[in-house]
Write an enzyme that holds these catalytic residues in place. Sequence first.
Site, PDB file in Angstrom:
ATOM      1  N   ASP A   1       0.839  -1.203   0.000  1.00 13.68           N
ATOM      2  CA  ASP A   1       0.000   0.000   0.000  1.00 13.68           C
ATOM      3  C   ASP A   1       0.870   1.247   0.000  1.00 13.68           C
ATOM      4  OD1 ASP A   1       0.726  -0.800   2.649  1.00 13.68           O
ATOM      5  OD2 ASP A   1      -0.717   0.622   3.476  1.00 13.68           O
TER       6      ASP A   1
ATOM      7  N   GLU B   1      -0.296  -0.791   5.929  1.00  8.82           N
ATOM      8  CA  GLU B   1       0.815  -0.270   6.734  1.00  8.82           C
ATOM      9  C   GLU B   1       0.782   1.239   6.821  1.00  8.82           C
ATOM     10  OE1 GLU B   1       4.810   1.218   7.852  1.00  8.82           O
ATOM     11  OE2 GLU B   1       3.673   1.610   6.019  1.00  8.82           O
TER      12      GLU B   1
END
Length: 388
Positions: free
Chosen positions: A74, A139
């Site tokens: 991400d 994250e």
Amino acid sequence: MISKKLIIELLKQLISFKSVTPNDNGAIDFITNLLVKQGFKVYVKEFGQEYKVKNLYGYFGNGQPNICFAGHIDVVPAGFIEQWKYPPFCATQYKDKIYGRGVVDMKGAISAMLSSVFCFIDNNHDFNGTISFLITADEEGEALFGTKKMLEWIYRQGHKIDFTILGEPTCTDKIGDTIKIGRRGSINFDLKVFGKQGHVAYPHLAINPNHLIVKILNRLIAYKIDEGNEFFAPSNLEIVSIDTNNNITNIIPEIAKSKFNIRFNDIHTNERLLEIVKKTIEQFTTNYDLQSSCRSRPFLAKMSPYIFSFKELVHKVTKIKPEFSTSGGTSDAYFFKDYSPIVEFGLLNTMAHKINEYCLINDLQTLCRVYYNALCLFLMSNSKFRTN
């Protein structure tokens, strides 16, 4: 030789997925297919409530040691698209650089991991142990349903990780200068100080919360939290906002607000810091409200032989003597602390999260050599370092 073409092609494909946290947008499935084709056993797990986050754990080989490459797919939002030289989700190679959102943090490292692992497997059929990947799409945001949940699941299945390399961008000036072996904790505070509203011409009939909060914040800034220690810098407080929601110049407001953050080392706990802040506030007022939230606590990796061997390896491959560091922001490394020794080692961090994020192609190749040689060192009985 690790294919430069493969590294670049993998990175371009990863950048093409608009994987703004926590939506992997197909990137997890793409990596899964690559690993399966290489012979990995792969598990894709989804965690979450309102929104399901995809994570993968894949492994190749048998037995110990299990060397795990970890990271996140991400990315943060691209920001103002018109300020980018090139489309942020269409990787652009220009001269010696590759541009795109997530190149540095941390799709570049993931492409280097995949390339070096595939090359290692193709060239070493008799290695001893297991190679694994743990990749999450959660994250950059709350990090509630990513690495933490996946590690819990992995260990419930009976898997054991012996050493983890997390590909966060750690280096400062050159690839090889910094290895992260821990991180500071982070605690956020939201303070409201209550006064008594009144006219500015009659201050004796009011209580100005601005005056109180300024005194409190000055005292907090002046307070020396600690001196730091061998692996951690001194803890640090930063004020991030001061507000009254008052635009009228002849009114003393009733409430003053401030938000501040403390990045702290392992000398303290978040509970101890909360106590310090409360005592400081109460030197000036008892009419206040204080909320705090601690997303991450400080940690230092288990200082195993793996970590010291990795440091020597980086020196041999890059010709740069790396420093151990615990600086910077928080990361998923914290979640590994109870499961395996861990180092964070990746690209230069100077362009992370910035407009026109880019990395040097030579840096990608150097990172590949480090990752490849780590596998040789830990999984081959008669390992030899590669320089190409």
